[in-house]
Design an enzyme around this catalytic site. Sequence first.
Site, PDB file in Angstrom:
ATOM      1  N   TRP A 174       0.747  -1.225   0.035  1.00 42.57           N
ATOM      2  CA  TRP A 174       0.069   0.124  -0.064  1.00 42.57           C
ATOM      3  C   TRP A 174       0.952   1.242   0.075  1.00 42.57           C
ATOM      4  O   TRP A 174       0.633   2.388  -0.351  1.00 42.57           O
ATOM      5  CB  TRP A 174      -0.918   0.020   1.237  1.00 42.57           C
ATOM      6  N   HIS A 175       2.101   1.362   0.683  1.00 39.49           N
ATOM      7  CA  HIS A 175       2.812   2.302   0.929  1.00 39.49           C
ATOM      8  C   HIS A 175       3.638   2.769  -0.674  1.00 39.49           C
ATOM      9  O   HIS A 175       3.787   4.010  -0.710  1.00 39.49           O
ATOM     10  CB  HIS A 175       4.062   2.378   1.957  1.00 39.49           C
ATOM     11  N   GLY A 176       3.687   1.716  -1.226  1.00 41.11           N
ATOM     12  CA  GLY A 176       4.312   2.048  -2.640  1.00 41.11           C
ATOM     13  C   GLY A 176       4.704   0.911  -3.357  1.00 41.11           C
ATOM     14  O   GLY A 176       4.820  -0.242  -2.997  1.00 41.11           O
TER      15      GLY A 176
END
Length: 487
Positions: free
Chosen positions: A326-328
Amino acid sequence: MLFNSLEFAIFIPIVFFLYWFVFQKNIKYQNIFLVLSSYVFYGWWDVRFLSLIFLSTVSDFIIGKKIGEVRTKKEKRNWLYLSLGVNLGVLGFFKYFNFFSKSFSEAITFIGQTPSDPIFLDIILPVGISFYTFQTLSYSLDVYKEKIKPTRDFVSFMAYVSFFPQLVAGPIERANHLLPQFLKRRSFSYDKSTDGMRQVLWGLFKKVVIADNCAEYANLMFSNYQDFSASALWLGVIFFAFQIYGDFSGYSDIAIGLSRLFGFELMQNFATPYFSRDIAEFWRRWHISLSSWFRDYLYIPLGGSKGGTSQKIRNIFIIFIVSGFWHGASWNFIVWGALNALFFLPLLITNKNRNHLDIVAQGKVIPSVKEVYQIAFTFLLTLIAWVFFRAETLPQAIDYLIGMFSIDWSFFLSLDQFDVASIPYKRLLTILMFFLIMEWVNREKRHTLEKFGVKWPRIIRFGFYYGLLVFIFLFSGEEQPFIYFQF
């Protein structure tokens, strides 16, 4: 539009004045005005992004109504799948298309085939897309689970999705908490507003003094890690740890404080996570809105901590790897998530993951020796994981870690070589000590300045606040973008 920009300093008093003095008597007009203000705020980066947030808003509003209208479980599930497809499809295209294209090409090469060149699209990642996508998606999921009833007030739903204080970097609010606040009349509260301003003040201090100054040193050391000794590399990741905490929790403080100015209450997003005594406690106190989102909508539906040991391990790895992704769109974030899962496993297997539900050393100023050790060890684990979060590539992260654990500690012989930022290295460490003391003393509060100095004489209390404001102007670092804007 950045919270710490001149444009926002002009924007917020205008919105505040019109909201309370022009549209106060009509809740519908207030909500319309908030939607327009939020769209101006968000469109300031790129007006084209507005089409995406409008698409997400309209689709989930309609889908929510349909889920509430249809009778059979199958029909409800089909509408939910449509919501998942629209939200995750848009998010996946803009955020992950190039990652999957490159990874597929590399996988073909790995098995000995000759792939065609990967397809790369010149895609601009819309600011905050991961945040508002999860916020609208949670609405459809809650309607499907019958936790809330679908709203028929489109304006209020638009305001819920686009509410500008928390639009681009959270907290990720649930519809059952925030949406009802748009449906009822709001009145101005002097006490809530002054408390909100104190939280905004501390959030600005975190961002422009702590995060922006730490960023200059962290960027220097991660960009030139081959030239630095082990002690310098440790210091670099420590600076990054305070950069990302000051940056993200500072944004959350500003967002929550601003919301209180307009009569809204947002959930707490950080609770002094670096004082955690184990990694499970850390994740209950770090980015709380996202951690609880994954817990409620992914971990628990997978079975949570029920079942056998293998099922528990599977669920933990899924939740942390998905959180990392989700973060990258990078293998670095996936490894970062997997590493946190590994740190978490011993607690889960021994049923100690719910050991620390209270605030560390609650009611005491000085922690016990055991608590100091637990806090230090947990912080050490987070530092190791942060290397993968901050590094540009996996090889760089591995090389940085190898350098951290080398035997070259010559850094202590030449500290002054790092005085290259807005604040000299030694002065920044002193400021960090002040910051930690303030956070520690007020760790049981919702935010650091809540009720801080309320028993002091008014002149001393306001002297402290104005002194902090002057400190922000004098010692602000070189302006850095909010880290979580890229997510």
